[in-house]
Design a protein around this motif. Structure first.
Motif, PDB file in Angstrom:
ATOM      1  N   GLY A  31      36.403  37.023  34.462  1.00 46.51           N
ATOM      2  CA  GLY A  31      36.041  36.221  35.629  1.00 46.51           C
ATOM      3  C   GLY A  31      37.106  35.231  36.047  1.00 46.51           C
ATOM      4  O   GLY A  31      37.378  35.061  37.246  1.00 46.51           O
ATOM      5  N   GLU A  32      37.732  34.565  35.088  1.00 50.07           N
ATOM      6  CA  GLU A  32      38.762  33.569  35.419  1.00 50.07           C
ATOM      7  C   GLU A  32      39.998  34.233  36.016  1.00 50.07           C
ATOM      8  O   GLU A  32      40.587  33.724  36.982  1.00 50.07           O
ATOM      9  N   ILE A  33      40.390  35.361  35.436  1.00 53.53           N
ATOM     10  CA  ILE A  33      41.558  36.076  35.964  1.00 53.53           C
ATOM     11  C   ILE A  33      41.279  36.562  37.379  1.00 53.53           C
ATOM     12  O   ILE A  33      42.128  36.458  38.275  1.00 53.53           O
ATOM     13  N   MET A  34      40.068  37.080  37.605  1.00 50.07           N
ATOM     14  CA  MET A  34      39.737  37.581  38.930  1.00 50.07           C
ATOM     15  C   MET A  34      39.641  36.449  39.952  1.00 50.07           C
ATOM     16  O   MET A  34      39.997  36.626  41.131  1.00 50.07           O
ATOM     17  N   ALA A  35      39.174  35.282  39.533  1.00 50.42           N
ATOM     18  CA  ALA A  35      39.137  34.133  40.448  1.00 50.42           C
ATOM     19  C   ALA A  35      40.548  33.753  40.878  1.00 50.42           C
ATOM     20  O   ALA A  35      40.805  33.457  42.051  1.00 50.42           O
ATOM     21  N   LEU A  36      41.479  33.775  39.931  1.00 50.09           N
ATOM     22  CA  LEU A  36      42.875  33.471  40.259  1.00 50.09           C
ATOM     23  C   LEU A  36      43.461  34.553  41.162  1.00 50.09           C
ATOM     24  O   LEU A  36      44.243  34.256  42.076  1.00 50.09           O
ATOM     25  N   ALA A  37      43.111  35.809  40.897  1.00 44.78           N
ATOM     26  CA  ALA A  37      43.618  36.915  41.718  1.00 44.78           C
ATOM     27  C   ALA A  37      43.140  36.784  43.159  1.00 44.78           C
ATOM     28  O   ALA A  37      43.910  36.992  44.112  1.00 44.78           O
ATOM     29  N   LYS A  38      41.861  36.448  43.327  1.00 44.32           N
ATOM     30  CA  LYS A  38      41.311  36.309  44.672  1.00 44.32           C
ATOM     31  C   LYS A  38      41.924  35.106  45.389  1.00 44.32           C
ATOM     32  O   LYS A  38      42.158  35.148  46.608  1.00 44.32           O
ATOM     33  N   GLN A  39      42.191  34.030  44.635  1.00 44.14           N
ATOM     34  CA  GLN A  39      42.841  32.876  45.254  1.00 44.14           C
ATOM     35  C   GLN A  39      44.256  33.241  45.701  1.00 44.14           C
ATOM     36  O   GLN A  39      44.697  32.867  46.792  1.00 44.14           O
ATOM     37  N   ALA A  40      44.964  33.989  44.864  1.00 46.63           N
ATOM     38  CA  ALA A  40      46.310  34.416  45.234  1.00 46.63           C
ATOM     39  C   ALA A  40      46.282  35.294  46.477  1.00 46.63           C
ATOM     40  O   ALA A  40      47.134  35.175  47.360  1.00 46.63           O
ATOM     41  N   SER A  41      45.292  36.178  46.552  1.00 44.72           N
ATOM     42  CA  SER A  41      45.157  37.036  47.720  1.00 44.72           C
ATOM     43  C   SER A  41      44.883  36.216  48.975  1.00 44.72           C
ATOM     44  O   SER A  41      45.433  36.489  50.050  1.00 44.72           O
ATOM     45  N   ALA A  42      44.046  35.189  48.847  1.00 43.43           N
ATOM     46  CA  ALA A  42      43.765  34.310  49.989  1.00 43.43           C
ATOM     47  C   ALA A  42      45.016  33.540  50.398  1.00 43.43           C
ATOM     48  O   ALA A  42      45.311  33.385  51.589  1.00 43.43           O
ATOM     49  N   ASP A  43      45.776  33.079  49.413  1.00 48.56           N
ATOM     50  CA  ASP A  43      47.000  32.324  49.701  1.00 48.56           C
ATOM     51  C   ASP A  43      48.022  33.180  50.444  1.00 48.56           C
ATOM     52  O   ASP A  43      48.839  32.665  51.220  1.00 48.56           O
ATOM     53  N   ALA A  44      47.987  34.484  50.192  1.00 47.55           N
ATOM     54  CA  ALA A  44      48.964  35.395  50.800  1.00 47.55           C
ATOM     55  C   ALA A  44      48.754  35.571  52.295  1.00 47.55           C
ATOM     56  O   ALA A  44      49.556  36.237  52.957  1.00 47.55           O
ATOM     57  N   GLN A  58      51.684  38.055  43.068  1.00 50.51           N
ATOM     58  CA  GLN A  58      50.933  37.443  41.977  1.00 50.51           C
ATOM     59  C   GLN A  58      49.491  37.924  41.957  1.00 50.51           C
ATOM     60  O   GLN A  58      48.895  38.073  40.880  1.00 50.51           O
ATOM     61  N   SER A  59      48.923  38.182  43.123  1.00 52.28           N
ATOM     62  CA  SER A  59      47.573  38.740  43.171  1.00 52.28           C
ATOM     63  C   SER A  59      47.535  40.099  42.476  1.00 52.28           C
ATOM     64  O   SER A  59      46.622  40.387  41.692  1.00 52.28           O
ATOM     65  N   GLN A  60      48.524  40.925  42.752  1.00 45.94           N
ATOM     66  CA  GLN A  60      48.571  42.238  42.112  1.00 45.94           C
ATOM     67  C   GLN A  60      48.788  42.106  40.604  1.00 45.94           C
ATOM     68  O   GLN A  60      48.194  42.837  39.811  1.00 45.94           O
ATOM     69  N   GLN A  61      49.632  41.163  40.203  1.00 46.43           N
ATOM     70  CA  GLN A  61      49.860  40.930  38.772  1.00 46.43           C
ATOM     71  C   GLN A  61      48.563  40.556  38.064  1.00 46.43           C
ATOM     72  O   GLN A  61      48.290  41.019  36.950  1.00 46.43           O
ATOM     73  N   LEU A  62      47.765  39.725  38.710  1.00 44.13           N
ATOM     74  CA  LEU A  62      46.505  39.290  38.112  1.00 44.13           C
ATOM     75  C   LEU A  62      45.485  40.419  38.068  1.00 44.13           C
ATOM     76  O   LEU A  62      44.731  40.550  37.103  1.00 44.13           O
ATOM     77  N   ASN A  63      45.457  41.241  39.099  1.00 45.01           N
ATOM     78  CA  ASN A  63      44.592  42.419  39.061  1.00 45.01           C
ATOM     79  C   ASN A  63      44.994  43.351  37.919  1.00 45.01           C
ATOM     80  O   ASN A  63      44.142  43.885  37.193  1.00 45.01           O
ATOM     81  N   ASP A  64      46.301  43.541  37.762  1.00 48.00           N
ATOM     82  CA  ASP A  64      46.798  44.381  36.666  1.00 48.00           C
ATOM     83  C   ASP A  64      46.435  43.776  35.311  1.00 48.00           C
ATOM     84  O   ASP A  64      46.107  44.498  34.362  1.00 48.00           O
ATOM     85  N   GLU A  65      46.484  42.446  35.233  1.00 55.69           N
ATOM     86  CA  GLU A  65      46.131  41.777  33.987  1.00 55.69           C
ATOM     87  C   GLU A  65      44.656  41.969  33.672  1.00 55.69           C
ATOM     88  O   GLU A  65      44.272  42.187  32.514  1.00 55.69           O
ATOM     89  N   ALA A  66      43.813  41.905  34.699  1.00 54.94           N
ATOM     90  CA  ALA A  66      42.380  42.130  34.496  1.00 54.94           C
ATOM     91  C   ALA A  66      42.128  43.542  33.980  1.00 54.94           C
ATOM     92  O   ALA A  66      41.304  43.749  33.074  1.00 54.94           O
ATOM     93  N   LEU A  67      42.826  44.512  34.512  1.00 57.52           N
ATOM     94  CA  LEU A  67      42.682  45.888  34.047  1.00 57.52           C
ATOM     95  C   LEU A  67      43.180  46.034  32.614  1.00 57.52           C
ATOM     96  O   LEU A  67      42.577  46.737  31.797  1.00 57.52           O
TER      97      LEU A  67
END
Length: 267
Positions: A31-44, A58-67
Protein backbone atom coordinates in the motif's frame (compact mmCIF):
# COMPACT_ATOMS: atom_id res chain seq x y z
CA UNK A 1 -32.68 -39.42 3.99
CA UNK A 2 -32.95 -35.71 4.50
CA UNK A 3 -30.07 -35.74 6.97
CA UNK A 4 -27.88 -37.71 4.54
CA UNK A 5 -28.74 -35.29 1.77
CA UNK A 6 -27.53 -32.36 3.87
CA UNK A 7 -24.25 -34.09 4.53
CA UNK A 8 -23.74 -34.56 0.81
CA UNK A 9 -24.57 -30.96 -0.03
CA UNK A 10 -22.37 -29.39 2.64
CA UNK A 11 -18.97 -30.44 1.24
CA UNK A 12 -20.01 -29.13 -2.17
CA UNK A 13 -20.86 -25.76 -0.64
CA UNK A 14 -17.55 -25.68 1.20
CA UNK A 15 -15.70 -26.56 -1.98
CA UNK A 16 -17.41 -23.75 -3.88
CA UNK A 17 -16.64 -21.29 -1.11
CA UNK A 18 -13.01 -22.39 -1.03
CA UNK A 19 -12.62 -21.96 -4.78
CA UNK A 20 -14.12 -18.49 -4.62
CA UNK A 21 -11.73 -17.45 -1.85
CA UNK A 22 -8.74 -18.84 -3.71
CA UNK A 23 -9.71 -16.77 -6.73
CA UNK A 24 -9.42 -13.53 -4.76
CA UNK A 25 -6.82 -14.28 -2.09
CA UNK A 26 -3.20 -13.69 -2.98
CA UNK A 27 -0.40 -11.15 -2.55
CA UNK A 28 -1.42 -7.54 -2.94
CA UNK A 29 0.77 -4.59 -3.98
CA UNK A 30 2.29 -2.88 -0.96
CA UNK A 31 0.00 0.00 0.00
CA UNK A 32 2.73 2.51 0.85
CA UNK A 33 4.67 1.82 -2.34
CA UNK A 34 1.51 2.15 -4.42
CA UNK A 35 0.60 5.43 -2.71
CA UNK A 36 4.01 6.80 -3.65
CA UNK A 37 3.63 5.47 -7.20
CA UNK A 38 0.26 7.17 -7.62
CA UNK A 39 1.65 10.42 -6.22
CA UNK A 40 4.54 10.25 -8.68
CA UNK A 41 2.09 9.65 -11.51
CA UNK A 42 0.05 12.68 -10.43
CA UNK A 43 3.20 14.80 -10.19
CA UNK A 44 4.09 13.84 -13.77
CA UNK A 45 1.12 15.86 -15.03
CA UNK A 46 2.51 19.24 -14.01
CA UNK A 47 5.67 21.23 -13.52
CA UNK A 48 8.56 21.74 -15.89
CA UNK A 49 9.64 19.05 -18.40
CA UNK A 50 12.51 17.73 -16.27
CA UNK A 51 10.22 17.32 -13.25
CA UNK A 52 7.51 15.60 -15.28
CA UNK A 53 9.97 13.22 -16.91
CA UNK A 54 11.61 12.33 -13.60
CA UNK A 55 8.32 11.73 -11.81
CA UNK A 56 7.01 9.59 -14.66
CA UNK A 57 10.14 7.44 -14.46
CA UNK A 58 9.84 7.25 -10.69
CA UNK A 59 6.21 6.17 -10.94
CA UNK A 60 7.25 3.25 -13.12
CA UNK A 61 10.10 2.40 -10.74
CA UNK A 62 7.65 2.24 -7.85
CA UNK A 63 5.22 0.08 -9.80
CA UNK A 64 8.10 -2.26 -10.61
CA UNK A 65 9.06 -2.29 -6.94
CA UNK A 66 5.50 -3.24 -5.97
CA UNK A 67 5.62 -6.14 -8.41
CA UNK A 68 9.00 -7.22 -7.07
CA UNK A 69 7.66 -7.26 -3.54
CA UNK A 70 4.71 -9.40 -4.63
CA UNK A 71 7.06 -12.12 -5.83
CA UNK A 72 6.20 -14.81 -8.37
CA UNK A 73 4.09 -17.96 -8.39
CA UNK A 74 5.51 -21.47 -8.98
CA UNK A 75 5.43 -20.85 -12.73
CA UNK A 76 7.60 -17.75 -12.35
CA UNK A 77 4.81 -15.27 -13.09
CA UNK A 78 3.55 -12.38 -10.99
CA UNK A 79 0.29 -13.44 -9.27
CA UNK A 80 -2.82 -11.98 -10.89
CA UNK A 81 -3.85 -10.57 -7.51
CA UNK A 82 -0.84 -8.23 -7.62
CA UNK A 83 -2.29 -5.74 -10.08
CA UNK A 84 -0.60 -2.33 -9.99
CA UNK A 85 -2.79 -0.82 -12.71
CA UNK A 86 -5.83 1.32 -12.14
CA UNK A 87 -7.07 2.56 -8.81
CA UNK A 88 -7.60 6.12 -7.63
CA UNK A 89 -5.21 8.36 -9.53
CA UNK A 90 -7.07 11.62 -8.90
CA UNK A 91 -4.38 13.01 -6.60
CA UNK A 92 -3.21 16.61 -6.51
CA UNK A 93 0.31 17.03 -7.86
CA UNK A 94 2.98 17.71 -5.25
CA UNK A 95 3.78 21.42 -5.19
CA UNK A 96 7.51 20.85 -5.55
CA UNK A 97 10.41 18.65 -4.48
CA UNK A 98 10.12 19.92 -0.92
CA UNK A 99 6.62 18.46 -0.72
CA UNK A 100 7.96 15.21 -2.12
CA UNK A 101 10.67 15.26 0.56
CA UNK A 102 8.00 15.53 3.25
CA UNK A 103 6.08 12.59 1.75
CA UNK A 104 9.25 10.52 1.52
CA UNK A 105 10.34 11.10 5.11
CA UNK A 106 6.89 10.06 6.33
CA UNK A 107 6.79 6.98 4.08
CA UNK A 108 10.33 5.74 4.72
CA UNK A 109 9.36 4.26 8.09
CA UNK A 110 6.39 2.44 6.57
CA UNK A 111 7.70 0.89 3.36
CA UNK A 112 9.52 -2.47 3.48
CA UNK A 113 13.11 -2.08 4.64
CA UNK A 114 14.51 -3.19 1.30
CA UNK A 115 12.49 -0.47 -0.47
CA UNK A 116 13.88 2.43 1.57
CA UNK A 117 16.89 2.91 -0.72
CA UNK A 118 14.59 3.46 -3.69
CA UNK A 119 12.19 5.95 -2.12
CA UNK A 120 15.02 7.95 -0.54
CA UNK A 121 16.98 7.98 -3.82
CA UNK A 122 13.91 9.33 -5.60
CA UNK A 123 13.61 12.23 -3.18
CA UNK A 124 17.31 13.02 -3.60
CA UNK A 125 17.06 12.99 -7.39
CA UNK A 126 13.98 15.23 -7.30
CA UNK A 127 15.59 17.77 -4.97
CA UNK A 128 18.75 17.80 -7.08
CA UNK A 129 16.84 19.07 -10.10
CA UNK A 130 17.13 22.60 -8.72
CA UNK A 131 19.35 24.53 -6.30
CA UNK A 132 19.24 22.92 -2.85
CA UNK A 133 18.76 25.15 0.17
CA UNK A 134 20.63 23.89 3.25
CA UNK A 135 19.21 26.48 5.62
CA UNK A 136 16.50 24.03 6.83
CA UNK A 137 19.24 21.70 8.10
CA UNK A 138 18.85 22.74 11.72
CA UNK A 139 17.45 19.65 13.45
CA UNK A 140 18.83 17.70 16.37
CA UNK A 141 20.46 14.30 16.10
CA UNK A 142 18.32 12.13 18.34
CA UNK A 143 20.05 8.76 18.03
CA UNK A 144 23.61 7.58 18.49
CA UNK A 145 23.56 5.94 15.06
CA UNK A 146 22.56 9.17 13.34
CA UNK A 147 25.14 11.18 15.29
CA UNK A 148 27.83 8.70 14.24
CA UNK A 149 26.68 8.93 10.60
CA UNK A 150 26.81 12.73 10.70
CA UNK A 151 30.31 12.67 12.19
CA UNK A 152 31.42 10.20 9.52
CA UNK A 153 30.06 12.41 6.74
CA UNK A 154 31.75 15.45 8.24
CA UNK A 155 35.05 13.58 8.18
CA UNK A 156 34.41 12.58 4.56
CA UNK A 157 33.68 16.18 3.62
CA UNK A 158 36.93 17.28 5.25
CA UNK A 159 38.84 14.54 3.42
CA UNK A 160 37.20 15.63 0.17
CA UNK A 161 38.25 19.23 0.78
CA UNK A 162 41.81 18.12 1.43
CA UNK A 163 41.87 15.91 -1.67
CA UNK A 164 40.63 18.78 -3.81
CA UNK A 165 43.50 20.86 -2.51
CA UNK A 166 45.95 18.18 -3.65
CA UNK A 167 44.35 18.07 -7.10
CA UNK A 168 44.52 21.85 -7.32
CA UNK A 169 48.30 21.74 -7.63
CA UNK A 170 47.99 19.90 -10.95
CA UNK A 171 44.80 21.49 -12.28
CA UNK A 172 44.43 23.43 -15.50
CA UNK A 173 42.20 26.52 -15.66
CA UNK A 174 38.98 24.58 -16.26
CA UNK A 175 39.62 22.16 -13.39
CA UNK A 176 40.68 25.09 -11.19
CA UNK A 177 37.20 26.56 -11.57
CA UNK A 178 35.53 23.19 -10.97
CA UNK A 179 37.53 22.60 -7.80
CA UNK A 180 36.54 26.04 -6.55
CA UNK A 181 32.86 25.23 -6.99
CA UNK A 182 33.21 21.85 -5.29
CA UNK A 183 35.15 23.28 -2.35
CA UNK A 184 32.58 26.04 -1.82
CA UNK A 185 29.78 23.47 -1.89
CA UNK A 186 31.62 21.19 0.53
CA UNK A 187 32.12 24.14 2.87
CA UNK A 188 28.35 24.78 2.81
CA UNK A 189 27.65 21.17 3.80
CA UNK A 190 30.26 21.31 6.55
CA UNK A 191 28.58 24.44 7.93
CA UNK A 192 25.24 22.62 7.90
CA UNK A 193 26.69 19.58 9.68
CA UNK A 194 28.36 21.68 12.36
CA UNK A 195 24.97 23.25 13.12
CA UNK A 196 23.54 19.90 14.15
CA UNK A 197 26.62 18.24 15.68
CA UNK A 198 27.78 19.01 19.24
CA UNK A 199 30.20 21.96 19.52
CA UNK A 200 33.82 21.04 18.87
CA UNK A 201 33.18 17.93 16.80
CA UNK A 202 34.04 19.62 13.52
CA UNK A 203 37.26 21.10 14.83
CA UNK A 204 38.33 17.71 16.17
CA UNK A 205 37.89 16.05 12.79
CA UNK A 206 39.66 18.60 10.59
CA UNK A 207 43.29 17.79 11.56
CA UNK A 208 42.79 14.05 10.99
CA UNK A 209 41.48 14.73 7.51
CA UNK A 210 44.41 17.02 6.70
CA UNK A 211 47.33 14.85 7.68
CA UNK A 212 46.81 12.03 5.23
CA UNK A 213 45.45 11.64 1.73
CA UNK A 214 42.10 9.85 1.54
CA UNK A 215 42.31 6.07 1.46
CA UNK A 216 41.68 4.50 -1.93
CA UNK A 217 42.96 7.43 -3.97
CA UNK A 218 46.36 8.09 -5.51
CA UNK A 219 47.93 11.53 -5.57
CA UNK A 220 47.86 12.93 -9.12
CA UNK A 221 50.96 13.73 -11.13
CA UNK A 222 49.33 15.39 -14.15
CA UNK A 223 46.28 17.51 -15.06
CA UNK A 224 44.56 14.41 -16.46
CA UNK A 225 45.08 12.45 -13.26
CA UNK A 226 43.95 15.44 -11.23
CA UNK A 227 40.72 15.67 -13.26
CA UNK A 228 40.06 11.95 -12.79
CA UNK A 229 40.74 12.22 -9.06
CA UNK A 230 38.27 15.07 -8.67
CA UNK A 231 35.63 13.17 -10.64
CA UNK A 232 36.12 10.00 -8.57
CA UNK A 233 36.10 11.78 -5.22
CA UNK A 234 32.94 13.70 -6.05
CA UNK A 235 31.11 10.60 -7.31
CA UNK A 236 32.13 8.61 -4.22
CA UNK A 237 31.05 11.42 -1.89
CA UNK A 238 27.61 11.52 -3.50
CA UNK A 239 27.30 7.74 -3.07
CA UNK A 240 28.22 8.05 0.62
CA UNK A 241 25.65 10.79 1.16
CA UNK A 242 22.94 8.74 -0.56
CA UNK A 243 23.84 5.76 1.62
CA UNK A 244 23.73 7.89 4.78
CA UNK A 245 20.27 9.21 3.86
CA UNK A 246 18.89 5.74 3.19
CA UNK A 247 20.29 4.37 6.45
CA UNK A 248 19.03 7.21 8.64
CA UNK A 249 17.49 6.17 11.93
CA UNK A 250 15.27 9.14 12.81
CA UNK A 251 13.06 11.20 10.51
CA UNK A 252 14.89 14.47 11.21
CA UNK A 253 18.31 13.15 10.19
CA UNK A 254 16.78 11.41 7.18
CA UNK A 255 15.35 14.72 5.99
CA UNK A 256 18.63 16.54 6.61
CA UNK A 257 20.71 13.81 4.96
CA UNK A 258 18.45 13.78 1.89
CA UNK A 259 18.94 17.54 1.54
CA UNK A 260 22.70 17.22 1.96
CA UNK A 261 22.86 14.32 -0.51
CA UNK A 262 20.90 16.30 -3.09
CA UNK A 263 23.16 19.31 -2.50
CA UNK A 264 26.25 17.19 -3.14
CA UNK A 265 24.68 15.60 -6.22
CA UNK A 266 23.58 18.94 -7.64
CA UNK A 267 27.10 20.42 -7.84
Amino acid sequence: MQRVKKLLVLPAALLLTSCTVMDVVGPRPNGEIMALAKQASADATGGDPDWRALRQTQSQQLNDEALRLCGVDPSGKTPSSCDVAGGDTELPAAADASALLEHTVAAADKVPSDSVDLVVAQAIDALALTTVDLEPVQGQLTSDADAAAARDMLARENAMYYGLGIALAYADDGLHARIGVLRDASHERVDALTRILPPGVGEALVPAAGYAFADGYAEPTSPEEAAQLVKSMQADLVKEWRYAAARADAAQWREDAIRLAAHAQRV
